[in-house]
Design a protein around this motif. Structure first.
Motif, PDB file in Angstrom:
ATOM      1  N   ALA A 163     -25.266  24.025 -29.175  1.00  0.00           N
ATOM      2  CA  ALA A 163     -26.562  24.238 -29.819  1.00  0.00           C
ATOM      3  C   ALA A 163     -27.090  25.615 -29.441  1.00  0.00           C
ATOM      4  O   ALA A 163     -26.955  26.049 -28.304  1.00  0.00           O
ATOM      5  CB  ALA A 163     -27.553  23.160 -29.399  1.00  0.00           C
TER       6      ALA A 163
ATOM      7  N   VAL B 194     -30.696  27.632 -29.487  1.00  0.00           N
ATOM      8  CA  VAL B 194     -32.134  27.388 -29.614  1.00  0.00           C
ATOM      9  C   VAL B 194     -32.904  28.677 -29.338  1.00  0.00           C
ATOM     10  O   VAL B 194     -32.384  29.639 -28.785  1.00  0.00           O
ATOM     11  CB  VAL B 194     -32.611  26.269 -28.661  1.00  0.00           C
ATOM     12  CG1 VAL B 194     -31.853  24.987 -28.914  1.00  0.00           C
ATOM     13  CG2 VAL B 194     -32.454  26.702 -27.198  1.00  0.00           C
TER      14      VAL B 194
ATOM     15  N   SER C 185     -31.052  25.254 -33.957  1.00  0.00           N
ATOM     16  CA  SER C 185     -32.237  24.395 -33.990  1.00  0.00           C
ATOM     17  C   SER C 185     -33.331  24.960 -33.094  1.00  0.00           C
ATOM     18  O   SER C 185     -33.073  25.763 -32.192  1.00  0.00           O
ATOM     19  CB  SER C 185     -31.869  22.980 -33.525  1.00  0.00           C
ATOM     20  OG  SER C 185     -32.994  22.125 -33.555  1.00  0.00           O
TER      21      SER C 185
ATOM     22  N   VAL D 169     -31.543  18.765 -29.916  1.00  0.00           N
ATOM     23  CA  VAL D 169     -30.526  19.473 -29.144  1.00  0.00           C
ATOM     24  C   VAL D 169     -30.066  18.645 -27.948  1.00  0.00           C
ATOM     25  O   VAL D 169     -28.864  18.520 -27.673  1.00  0.00           O
ATOM     26  CB  VAL D 169     -31.080  20.832 -28.677  1.00  0.00           C
ATOM     27  CG1 VAL D 169     -30.195  21.450 -27.618  1.00  0.00           C
ATOM     28  CG2 VAL D 169     -31.224  21.770 -29.868  1.00  0.00           C
ATOM     29  N   ARG D 170     -31.012  18.075 -27.240  1.00  0.00           N
ATOM     30  CA  ARG D 170     -30.656  17.297 -26.047  1.00  0.00           C
ATOM     31  C   ARG D 170     -29.836  16.068 -26.414  1.00  0.00           C
ATOM     32  O   ARG D 170     -28.964  15.644 -25.656  1.00  0.00           O
ATOM     33  CB  ARG D 170     -31.926  16.881 -25.314  1.00  0.00           C
ATOM     34  CG  ARG D 170     -31.670  16.222 -23.970  1.00  0.00           C
ATOM     35  CD  ARG D 170     -32.949  16.063 -23.177  1.00  0.00           C
ATOM     36  NE  ARG D 170     -32.675  15.681 -21.801  1.00  0.00           N
ATOM     37  CZ  ARG D 170     -33.590  15.584 -20.849  1.00  0.00           C
ATOM     38  NH1 ARG D 170     -34.859  15.851 -21.139  1.00  0.00           N
ATOM     39  NH2 ARG D 170     -33.268  15.246 -19.618  1.00  0.00           N
TER      40      ARG D 170
ATOM     41  N   SER E  55     -25.959  17.714 -28.318  1.00  0.00           N
ATOM     42  CA  SER E  55     -25.147  18.873 -27.933  1.00  0.00           C
ATOM     43  C   SER E  55     -24.449  18.655 -26.597  1.00  0.00           C
ATOM     44  O   SER E  55     -24.897  17.892 -25.742  1.00  0.00           O
ATOM     45  CB  SER E  55     -26.012  20.128 -27.860  1.00  0.00           C
ATOM     46  OG  SER E  55     -26.966  20.017 -26.828  1.00  0.00           O
TER      47      SER E  55
ATOM     48  N   VAL F  42     -25.751  24.303 -24.484  1.00  0.00           N
ATOM     49  CA  VAL F  42     -26.894  24.911 -25.166  1.00  0.00           C
ATOM     50  C   VAL F  42     -26.955  26.381 -24.811  1.00  0.00           C
ATOM     51  O   VAL F  42     -26.853  26.754 -23.629  1.00  0.00           O
ATOM     52  CB  VAL F  42     -28.225  24.224 -24.769  1.00  0.00           C
ATOM     53  CG1 VAL F  42     -29.396  24.858 -25.526  1.00  0.00           C
ATOM     54  CG2 VAL F  42     -28.164  22.731 -25.039  1.00  0.00           C
TER      55      VAL F  42
ATOM     56  N   THR G 293     -25.654  20.899 -21.422  1.00  0.00           N
ATOM     57  CA  THR G 293     -26.956  20.374 -21.825  1.00  0.00           C
ATOM     58  C   THR G 293     -27.689  19.717 -20.662  1.00  0.00           C
ATOM     59  O   THR G 293     -28.877  19.973 -20.443  1.00  0.00           O
ATOM     60  CB  THR G 293     -26.779  19.367 -22.968  1.00  0.00           C
ATOM     61  OG1 THR G 293     -26.113  20.012 -24.056  1.00  0.00           O
ATOM     62  CG2 THR G 293     -28.118  18.837 -23.436  1.00  0.00           C
TER      63      THR G 293
END
Length: 366
Positions: A50, A52, A217, A223-224, A227, A230, A244
């Motif tokens: 992911a 972010v 995202s 995400v948490r 994924s 991250v 993550t």
């Protein structure tokens, strides 16, 4: 017994994209928007990575660079070891089938003049996959794979709900049998109840088809949930990259800490030490010298203003671009934000809710 580390399907090194402003169309003249500026990371085969960050930090531009929907200003993008940023455009077609994207807007990304059957068979026609009968069979298989049926094949995009349209977009991305799928905020335009369905669908497809996912995202809850690792971006730079669980349990970069602190909670009194970022994001036309976050960082020092930190992986594979991340826990925390006043009506509703919850907990089990 230790398992061998997964191979890297993607290797991004010093990737850069600068957009010329209207007054700098000639090379070397004027200024440029530094949308992505020296980003490096890898994507392991079979994982979900992911990306972010705040709006405008360069996430979507990065996704398009990885698929070479736009050409980079500099850097390399290696897909299975092949630098796709350096090969001629005509040589990209065989790779397009192996790398696909799910777009953010499930309506704007579908041709309103084409039926679902035409939308799903078009990628197979472009890549010359199968006969007409085989493509029709594959199209029906794709519809069933994303939770639709063959009776939806002859309808047009406007006849579907937002969640159904995104399922069609996912099916189109899978039509040519890709290995890598990039989702550019694939659920942000959907209702909350539908978001969960699409997220679960993506996770199921990843397991069933052996996909590698890169999810762009700004929703940390999404995400948490889905994924494996991250990456956090700020103003065109990657500032932190970690597993993550490690990132959410022990964020190291001050910007990551601020993002975690900004996640809303049902109880406004549950986090009295909430850290809020002050000031606006600097312009990518003229980013700050040194660490780009230093203009908003509560732990800034003189070194941060002049020397740019480099993100390198530490012994625990947790990369962070901060000069003083080891010392942040020992430094004084910024003052807690002032609590917002709670209206009397809200206070009454909250007291009623707490009373009902207490009654339910005390009630005997049936």
């Amino acid at each position: 017994m230790q398992t061998a580390p997964a191979e890297n399907i993607l290797e991004i090194e010093n990737l850069t994209k600068h957009f010329a402003t209207s007054k700098s169309l000639l090379p070397g003249s004027g200024r440029s928007v530094k949308a992505v500026d020296g980003v490096s990371f890898t994507v392991r085969k079979g994982e979900t990575l992911a990306i972010v960050g705040e709006s405008g930090c360069g996430k979507s531009t990065l996704a398009r660079l990885v698929l070479r929907l736009i050409d980079p200003t500099g850097g390399t993008v290696r897909f299975h070891g092949q630098d796709i940023a350096a090969i001629p455009e005509r040589s990209m077609r065989p790779l397009r089938a192996r790398m696909q994207m799910i777009f953010q807007d499930p309506f704007a990304s579908l041709n309103p003049r084409m039926t679902v059957a035409e939308i799903l068979t078009e990628p197979m026609q472009v890549h010359k996959l199968g006969t007409r009968a085989q493509r029709r069979e594959r199209m029906i298989e794709l519809l069933e794979l994303v939770g639709l049926t063959a009776r939806h094949a002859d309808r047009y995009p406007h006849e579907f709900s937002g969640g159904q349209r995104q399922r069609i977009g996912i099916a189109r991305a899978l039509a040519a049998g890709p290995e890598l799928v990039i989702g550019d905020e694939p659920v942000s335009a959907l209702d909350v109840s539908v978001q969960a369905q699409v997220i679960n669908l993506l996770e199921d497809l990843k397991q069933r088809l052996g996909l590698t996912l890169v999810i762009i995202s700004h929703d940390l809850a999404v995400v948490r949930h889905m994924s494996d690792r991250v990456g956090v971006m700020y103003l065109g730079k990657m500032v932190e990259l970690a597993d993550t669980q490690a990132l959410f349990s022990s964020p190291r970069h001050p910007y990551t800490r601020a993002l975690m602190s900004a996640v809303p909670l049902p109880d406004p009194e549950a986090r009295p030490d909430r850290q809020l970022l002050e000031g606006d994001v600097p312009s990518p036309l003229n980013p700050p010298s040194g660490c780009r976050f230093h203009t908003r960082c509560p732990y800034v020092r003189d070194r941060c203003r002049t020397e740019e930190p480099v993100m390198g992986a530490n012994d625990d594979d947790h990369g962070v671009a901060c000069h003083f991340w080891r010392e942040i826990d020992a430094l004084p925390r910024p003052a807690a934000a002032a609590a917002r006043p709670i209206s009397e009506a809200y206070a009454r509703r909250r007291a009623l809710y707490m009373e009902r919850r207490a009654l339910q907990e005390d009630a005997p089990a049936l």
